[in-house]
Design an enzyme around this catalytic site. Structure first.
Site, short mmCIF file in Angstrom:
data_model
loop_
_atom_site.label_atom_id
_atom_site.label_comp_id
_atom_site.label_asym_id
_atom_site.label_seq_id
_atom_site.Cartn_x
_atom_site.Cartn_y
_atom_site.Cartn_z
CG PHE A 187 -1.85 -1.00 1.43
CD1 PHE A 187 -3.04 -1.08 1.01
CD2 PHE A 187 -1.18 -2.32 2.25
CE1 PHE A 187 -3.81 -2.39 1.00
CE2 PHE A 187 -2.08 -3.52 2.39
CZ PHE A 187 -3.21 -3.32 2.03
CG ASP A 188 2.76 5.04 -1.16
OD1 ASP A 188 3.50 4.99 -0.12
OD2 ASP A 188 2.78 6.30 -1.52
#
Length: 202
Positions: A76-77
Site C-alpha cells: 500500500f501507499d
C-alpha cells in the site's frame, strides 16, 4: 464481515509489505487474513499527480517484497493531494506546519494505492477519500507538530489522532483509507482473487 469470506472458515496467509502499525491494525479487520509482515526499504518517488505517486510507490514496495516471499502479497501507499500539490511525509517542523497551512480551510484528497500479487497475477487499485479541514488553529497545529506525530504520515497527520479531531469538518468516502488501508477494497480483492484458490480451512 461481509461477503463470501465472512460466511466460511477459510483463512489466507498473506504477505503485507508494510511496517506501519496503523496498517497492521486495519488488516486485522479482515478476519480471513493471517498476515505475514515484510518491511521493505523501497525508495519512494513524488510525481506530479498524487494518484500516480501512490500507485507507483505501492508497486515499488510490492515488487521489492515479492522477491522475499511466494505468498499472495499486498502493498500500500497513501498520498495526500491538495490544490494539485502532492503532500508526502514532512521532513521537518517547518514543512509540517506548512502542510497544515495548505490543508486547513479547504478540502483535500487522500489516495491509497493497493498492489496485490497472486502468483503471476498483479492487480493495482486505488481508493480516494475527500477530507475537509476547518480554519488553521495555530495552537492546535503547533502542539501537534511539536509532539513529533506528523513525521511518518502522509500529509503530516493521522486522522485517528485525537488532537487532530477538532480540525476535521467532513470525511467523504472510506475513513479507513485515510488511516492508510482501504479495508473494503482490500477485502473485495481477496474475495475475488483468492477465494477457492488457496488457503486452508481451520
Amino acid at each position: 464481515m461481509r461477503g463470501l469470506i465472512g460466511k466460511t472458515l477459510k483463512y489466507f496467509d498473506i504477505a503485507l509489505a508494510t511496517a506501519s502499525p496503523r496498517r497492521r491494525e486495519l488488516i486485522a479487520k479482515i478476519q480471513c487474513v493471517r498476515p505475514v509482515f515484510f518491511k521493505t526499504d523501497a525508495r519512494e518517488v513524488t510525481l506530479p499527480s498524487a494518484r500516480e505517486t501512490a500507485i507507483v510507490n505501492a508497486r515499488k514496495k510490492g515488487e521489492l517484497a515479492s522477491t522475499l516471499t511466494d505468498l499472495p502479497l499486498l502493498a500500500f501507499d497513501t498520498v495526500v493531494g491538495v490544490n494539485g500539490e502532492v503532500l508526502g511525509k514532512p521532513k521537518d517542523r517547518a514543512q509540517a506546519v506548512e502542510m497544515f497551512e495548505k490543508l486547513c480551510g479547504r478540502a483535500h484528497e487522500v489516495y491509497t494505492a493497493v498492489y496485490f500479487r497472486v502468483k503471476s497475477k498483479i492487480i493495482e487499485k486505488i481508493e480516494k477519500t475527500t477530507v475537509e479541514f476547518g480554519a488553521f488553529d495555530a495552537q492546535l497545529v503547533y502542539n501537534y507538530v511539536d509532539s513529533g506525530a506528523p513525521y511518518d504520515k502522509a500529509g503530516g497527520y493521522n486522522i485517528d489522532d485525537r488532537h487532530i479531531k477538532p480540525l476535521i469538518k467532513r470525511v467523504a468516502g472510506d475513513y479507513d483509507n485515510v488511516v492508510g488501508l482501504p479495508v473494503r477494497l482490500t477485502e473485495k480483492l481477496i474475495e475475488e482473487n483468492l477465494y477457492g484458490e488457496i488457503g486452508h480451512r481451520t
